[in-house]
Design a protein around this motif. Sequence first.
Motif, PDB file in Angstrom:
ATOM      1  N   ASP A 280       0.801  -1.223   0.000  1.00 37.26           N
ATOM      2  CA  ASP A 280       0.000   0.000   0.000  1.00 37.26           C
ATOM      3  C   ASP A 280       0.836   1.276   0.000  1.00 37.26           C
ATOM      4  O   ASP A 280       0.306   2.370   0.198  1.00 37.26           O
ATOM      5  N   ARG A 281       2.135   1.163  -0.232  1.00 40.96           N
ATOM      6  CA  ARG A 281       3.003   2.339  -0.197  1.00 40.96           C
ATOM      7  C   ARG A 281       4.360   1.977  -0.786  1.00 40.96           C
ATOM      8  O   ARG A 281       4.634   0.814  -1.095  1.00 40.96           O
ATOM      9  N   TYR A 282       5.209   2.972  -0.931  1.00 40.80           N
ATOM     10  CA  TYR A 282       6.567   2.714  -1.398  1.00 40.80           C
ATOM     11  C   TYR A 282       7.481   3.820  -0.893  1.00 40.80           C
ATOM     12  O   TYR A 282       7.034   4.900  -0.491  1.00 40.80           O
ATOM     13  N   VAL A 283       8.771   3.542  -0.888  1.00 42.23           N
ATOM     14  CA  VAL A 283       9.762   4.550  -0.532  1.00 42.23           C
ATOM     15  C   VAL A 283      10.772   4.621  -1.669  1.00 42.23           C
ATOM     16  O   VAL A 283      11.166   3.601  -2.239  1.00 42.23           O
ATOM     17  N   ARG A 284      11.162   5.836  -2.013  1.00 42.18           N
ATOM     18  CA  ARG A 284      12.022   6.080  -3.175  1.00 42.18           C
ATOM     19  C   ARG A 284      13.295   6.788  -2.739  1.00 42.18           C
ATOM     20  O   ARG A 284      13.254   7.735  -1.953  1.00 42.18           O
ATOM     21  N   MET A 285      14.432   6.316  -3.244  1.00 38.65           N
ATOM     22  CA  MET A 285      15.713   6.950  -2.993  1.00 38.65           C
ATOM     23  C   MET A 285      16.297   7.428  -4.311  1.00 38.65           C
ATOM     24  O   MET A 285      16.315   6.691  -5.298  1.00 38.65           O
ATOM     25  N   VAL A 286      16.764   8.671  -4.336  1.00 41.01           N
ATOM     26  CA  VAL A 286      17.487   9.203  -5.489  1.00 41.01           C
ATOM     27  C   VAL A 286      18.829   9.721  -4.989  1.00 41.01           C
ATOM     28  O   VAL A 286      18.883  10.577  -4.103  1.00 41.01           O
ATOM     29  N   GLY A 287      19.902   9.178  -5.548  1.00 40.73           N
ATOM     30  CA  GLY A 287      21.244   9.623  -5.210  1.00 40.73           C
ATOM     31  C   GLY A 287      21.893  10.298  -6.407  1.00 40.73           C
ATOM     32  O   GLY A 287      21.821   9.783  -7.529  1.00 40.73           O
ATOM     33  N   LEU A 288      22.502  11.453  -6.187  1.00 39.64           N
ATOM     34  CA  LEU A 288      23.115  12.245  -7.259  1.00 39.64           C
ATOM     35  C   LEU A 288      24.564  12.541  -6.900  1.00 39.64           C
ATOM     36  O   LEU A 288      24.862  12.944  -5.771  1.00 39.64           O
ATOM     37  N   ALA A 289      25.457  12.361  -7.867  1.00 38.87           N
ATOM     38  CA  ALA A 289      26.871  12.632  -7.613  1.00 38.87           C
ATOM     39  C   ALA A 289      27.577  12.965  -8.913  1.00 38.87           C
ATOM     40  O   ALA A 289      27.092  12.660 -10.008  1.00 38.87           O
ATOM     41  N   ARG A 290      28.753  13.590  -8.785  1.00 42.74           N
ATOM     42  CA  ARG A 290      29.581  13.839  -9.960  1.00 42.74           C
ATOM     43  C   ARG A 290      30.114  12.511 -10.503  1.00 42.74           C
ATOM     44  O   ARG A 290      30.295  11.546  -9.756  1.00 42.74           O
ATOM     45  N   ILE A 291      30.388  12.496 -11.792  1.00 42.43           N
ATOM     46  CA  ILE A 291      30.856  11.274 -12.446  1.00 42.43           C
ATOM     47  C   ILE A 291      32.110  10.718 -11.777  1.00 42.43           C
ATOM     48  O   ILE A 291      32.257   9.504 -11.599  1.00 42.43           O
ATOM     49  N   ASP A 292      33.021  11.607 -11.368  1.00 43.57           N
ATOM     50  CA  ASP A 292      34.275  11.124 -10.790  1.00 43.57           C
ATOM     51  C   ASP A 292      34.097  10.512  -9.399  1.00 43.57           C
ATOM     52  O   ASP A 292      35.030   9.920  -8.848  1.00 43.57           O
ATOM     53  N   GLN A 293      32.895  10.630  -8.810  1.00 43.74           N
ATOM     54  CA  GLN A 293      32.624  10.044  -7.498  1.00 43.74           C
ATOM     55  C   GLN A 293      31.819   8.748  -7.607  1.00 43.74           C
ATOM     56  O   GLN A 293      31.426   8.170  -6.593  1.00 43.74           O
ATOM     57  N   ARG A 294      31.582   8.312  -8.811  1.00 44.36           N
ATOM     58  CA  ARG A 294      30.678   7.195  -9.068  1.00 44.36           C
ATOM     59  C   ARG A 294      31.012   5.938  -8.256  1.00 44.36           C
ATOM     60  O   ARG A 294      30.151   5.394  -7.548  1.00 44.36           O
ATOM     61  N   GLU A 295      32.227   5.462  -8.372  1.00 47.67           N
ATOM     62  CA  GLU A 295      32.583   4.173  -7.785  1.00 47.67           C
ATOM     63  C   GLU A 295      32.456   4.176  -6.264  1.00 47.67           C
ATOM     64  O   GLU A 295      32.058   3.178  -5.663  1.00 47.67           O
ATOM     65  N   GLN A 296      32.772   5.280  -5.632  1.00 50.87           N
ATOM     66  CA  GLN A 296      32.724   5.312  -4.176  1.00 50.87           C
ATOM     67  C   GLN A 296      31.330   5.598  -3.628  1.00 50.87           C
ATOM     68  O   GLN A 296      31.003   5.185  -2.507  1.00 50.87           O
ATOM     69  N   LEU A 297      30.472   6.277  -4.422  1.00 51.51           N
ATOM     70  CA  LEU A 297      29.187   6.707  -3.874  1.00 51.51           C
ATOM     71  C   LEU A 297      28.005   5.798  -4.213  1.00 51.51           C
ATOM     72  O   LEU A 297      27.073   5.685  -3.414  1.00 51.51           O
ATOM     73  N   LEU A 298      28.004   5.150  -5.363  1.00 50.89           N
ATOM     74  CA  LEU A 298      26.855   4.300  -5.698  1.00 50.89           C
ATOM     75  C   LEU A 298      26.604   3.217  -4.642  1.00 50.89           C
ATOM     76  O   LEU A 298      25.449   3.007  -4.238  1.00 50.89           O
ATOM     77  N   PRO A 299      27.634   2.512  -4.158  1.00 53.45           N
ATOM     78  CA  PRO A 299      27.368   1.523  -3.100  1.00 53.45           C
ATOM     79  C   PRO A 299      26.821   2.159  -1.823  1.00 53.45           C
ATOM     80  O   PRO A 299      25.984   1.567  -1.132  1.00 53.45           O
ATOM     81  N   ARG A 300      27.254   3.372  -1.509  1.00 49.80           N
ATOM     82  CA  ARG A 300      26.759   4.042  -0.306  1.00 49.80           C
ATOM     83  C   ARG A 300      25.311   4.480  -0.478  1.00 49.80           C
ATOM     84  O   ARG A 300      24.518   4.425   0.475  1.00 49.80           O
ATOM     85  N   PHE A 301      24.951   4.936  -1.686  1.00 50.84           N
ATOM     86  CA  PHE A 301      23.546   5.265  -1.945  1.00 50.84           C
ATOM     87  C   PHE A 301      22.671   4.042  -1.663  1.00 50.84           C
ATOM     88  O   PHE A 301      21.620   4.137  -1.025  1.00 50.84           O
ATOM     89  N   ARG A 302      23.121   2.899  -2.157  1.00 53.47           N
ATOM     90  CA  ARG A 302      22.338   1.679  -1.991  1.00 53.47           C
ATOM     91  C   ARG A 302      22.251   1.267  -0.520  1.00 53.47           C
ATOM     92  O   ARG A 302      21.221   0.766  -0.052  1.00 53.47           O
ATOM     93  N   ASN A 303      23.313   1.494   0.246  1.00 58.75           N
ATOM     94  CA  ASN A 303      23.283   1.176   1.676  1.00 58.75           C
ATOM     95  C   ASN A 303      22.188   1.956   2.396  1.00 58.75           C
ATOM     96  O   ASN A 303      21.551   1.450   3.325  1.00 58.75           O
TER      97      ASN A 303
END
Length: 312
Positions: A280-303
């Motif tokens: 009956d509901r949902y939660v949404r996460m949007v993470g935004l970062a510079r391209i050069d921060q991709r590898e370090q930040l995508l896993p943290r967004f998911r955490n």
Amino acid sequence: MKGFVAATLGFILSFHAALAAEPVFPPASRIGIVPPEDMMPSKRFSGFENQERAAAISFVEMPAEAYGQLVSGLTKEALKRQGMSVTFRENLKLGSKTGVLVAGTVVGPEAGRKWVLALKDGDLTALLIAQVQGGSDGYSDAQMRSALKSVALRGPVSLDEQVSALPFRVNDKAGFRPVRVLSGSSVLFTEGPLDTIKAMEQPIVILAASLSPPPPSGERRDQFAQAALNSNQILKNVTFERSESFRFKGQEWHEIVAKATDAVSGQPMVVMQTIRFEPDRYVRMVGLARIDQREQLLPRFRNVIDGVDMRP
């Protein structure tokens, strides 16, 4: 003696009436009202609702400088484009507060009656949106106007209190810190010294709970997720790298990773959007970062989204 008893009873009744007329503030909200009968503070958003009568009054807090732009969007023409036909408009002066109240009817999936109050006082602009779905049942026009005109504003509420009142718990912030809560149902995180990010100087994580049930499972959810990401106004040239549904922790999820351009700075960015669906509901996460921060930040967004628990 009878006169004394009658006077005492009258005093007690008037005292209880005075108590009943006190504005009620939802948890962590600076906006309060005397709610209509049988409306209770919502667990889904900042405001009040009565689901049996398909009625709700939601609150949005904005800076004082937002008032002019907000009121300019409350014209008949502007609201008609949003599906609302205005039947009433009133300029208000409620103590030190200045406001505009409009009312009308709504067509479409959420057809019914709607009232919108924009109010300014001191450092705060308050937006109150009341809606009763369906026909003339539910609450009367007089009841809803009375509730909106009972609005009271109070001083700032601590950020910790606002976060604790969200309809979800964030168990793992992954090193990010909260900087702002919006509408009682979403929170913005960042990493770095700035609280206001104008040109992607720092990464951003936004968590938001839904106010309505999710779309049916399957292809509709894929379309829903892609439309949600494309509807934002801070990104342009969005290119999907992957868009997929999966099951995790016994629930259905959808995740998009995309490249995009920041609309303000023109800087290339990476975007992750993850949506966790419940019946009956949902939660949404949007993470935004510079391209050069991709590898370090995508896993943290998911955490961050992996560690979210919805409150009952």
